[in-house]
Design a protein around this motif. Sequence first.
Motif, short mmCIF file in Angstrom:
data_model
loop_
_atom_site.label_atom_id
_atom_site.label_comp_id
_atom_site.label_asym_id
_atom_site.label_seq_id
_atom_site.Cartn_x
_atom_site.Cartn_y
_atom_site.Cartn_z
N GLY A 1 4.98 30.20 31.12
CA GLY A 1 4.26 31.07 31.53
C GLY A 1 4.92 31.64 32.78
O GLY A 1 4.87 33.16 32.59
N GLN A 2 5.81 31.16 33.49
CA GLN A 2 6.96 31.65 34.43
C GLN A 2 7.98 32.78 33.47
O GLN A 2 8.41 34.01 33.99
N LEU A 3 8.40 32.50 32.50
CA LEU A 3 9.03 33.24 31.66
C LEU A 3 8.54 34.41 31.24
O LEU A 3 9.15 35.47 31.23
N PHE A 4 7.34 34.24 30.68
CA PHE A 4 6.46 35.54 30.36
C PHE A 4 6.38 36.39 31.40
O PHE A 4 6.54 37.65 31.27
N ALA B 1 9.51 38.33 32.24
CA ALA B 1 9.73 39.35 31.27
C ALA B 1 8.90 40.54 31.46
O ALA B 1 9.51 41.62 31.18
N LEU B 2 7.83 40.62 31.87
CA LEU B 2 6.76 41.45 32.10
C LEU B 2 7.37 42.57 33.32
O LEU B 2 7.61 43.68 33.27
N VAL B 3 7.81 41.63 34.10
CA VAL B 3 8.42 42.50 35.50
C VAL B 3 9.81 43.12 35.04
O VAL B 3 10.13 44.31 35.38
N THR B 4 10.66 42.37 34.14
CA THR B 4 11.96 43.13 33.80
C THR B 4 11.59 44.27 33.03
O THR B 4 12.27 45.54 33.25
N MET B 5 10.77 44.08 32.20
CA MET B 5 10.37 45.20 31.23
C MET B 5 9.72 46.70 32.31
O MET B 5 10.34 47.63 31.85
N LEU B 6 8.91 46.28 32.93
CA LEU B 6 8.32 47.24 33.83
C LEU B 6 9.40 47.89 34.74
O LEU B 6 9.40 49.40 34.94
N MET B 7 10.31 46.99 35.27
CA MET B 7 11.42 47.72 36.21
C MET B 7 12.13 48.40 35.39
O MET B 7 12.82 49.54 35.77
#
Length: 497
Positions: free
Chosen positions: A433-436, A439-445
């Motif tokens: 869950g933490q990994l997903f 990943a979302l934050v990394t993609m949006l940033m």
Amino acid sequence: MLILSVCVVNKYLYKGKTTQTGLWAVTSNQTQQYYQENKSARLSALIIVCIGSFLTPLALSAALVATPEIARDLKADAVLVSWIPAIFLLCNLITLLPSGRAADTYGRKRIYNWGSIIFLAASIGSGLSTSIEMLLFFRGLQGVGAAMFYGNGFAIISSVYRSGGRGAALGWVVSCVYLGMSAGPLFGGWVTEHFGWHYVFLAMVPFVLLAIVLTIFTLKGEWVSDTPQRLDWFGVLILASWIISLFIGLTNLPQPLAVVSLLVSMMILYWFVRRSDQIEAPLIKLRLVWENQRFSRSLIAASFIYAGSYGVQFLIGLYLQYNLGLSPSEAGQYLLVQAILMAFIAPIAGRLSDHYPAYLLATCGAGSVVLSFTTALFLNDHSSIWLVILALAFLGVGFGLFSTPNNSGAMGAVSEARQGIASALINMSRLLGQLFGTALVTMLMSLYIGDAEIEPAYYDELLTVLHWTVMFSLCCAVIAMFASFSMRHIKVRNEAA
């Protein structure tokens, strides 16, 4: 010499040496009866597991603060430095399920102790590292050792307190996890500033050594399945391939390589699932996990609530510093509101789960998380700090109410013989869950800010990333709330995994 001595003592004790209690070589049923009748023995087991539960998040979060100093001292580039936390998490994820299955087959205490020994050796190696490659090797080894004892801790406590008080005991374990997460940055910063980054790792050695000694001499008996099965090494290889491809894909979004890696991970996962139904002794019997509705829905709830929370916590820390203009220390103090509330409420929620339905407490906790993310949607450049505190308070109360009852309910839905693999699955659902979420934050940033530094010109974009992440997290929290509430009519089946 220290490691060799511990190994010799460990081997000697496992040969069947008896003490006054006669519990160094006994059956699992005799072990269960001993702990049922001996309150001080249950307390000793709880202290041992709490030490391990505190050290794992401490090791992960403390190193983050020391990263800039490590990069300067070892002359490491940004890519290699980014692997300092990543290699720990990756090796931890790969090792969780195999060590859980091994614990059920060869003994939970044995795997727990060997995990502690590996973690001890890796901590010393990390502290003595003279190159970034050497440090990454030992950080990976730390992740392996942590998975063996941290992933196994819930199983030991669940077995020790199976006759009563399991929720309260797991509450203290969860509280120690949150304390480790909170203390890590403070500990890492202080040690790095006064003694250097090497001692961020070396300072853990006395605590790990204490846990090893206590495990050998006070954690009596053993927990082994009456129907042990061989470890599915080929299944372990497939699982590792899936996690590595998933990890590469999620952490490199939105690059084309990430899409290819995610497609490969889906194919490997399909192979792993099909194979688990086709062979007699797979690494994990996924069909039985899914059929055990109480356990599977607890895993679903945990995965979604952690996927939603991790990115929000990270971004609120940035929001406090960039958008509201607070210093790093001031931002850290406000973030402690959430951690303190989680650590305070988790043991209370655990004790309540021994007397009231666990699903009800977990649902209320998820509901509080929903309120937190709803509050965070209203944050802007001119928000009052009290609105941030309110959002963090709801989040701390929510996780304090959710985590322990959800874990206790899940462990209570699994047979005694499969507590090890169940404990590993619970921890794996949290990490995935933490990994997903990461990943979302990394993609949006990457989409909104890219490779640029976060300067005043990008503060609006940072706020946009926060709002999109909060909306995603709100959806995850709602799913977790309904997954918890849906367990109200499910009876415990105690199925094996």
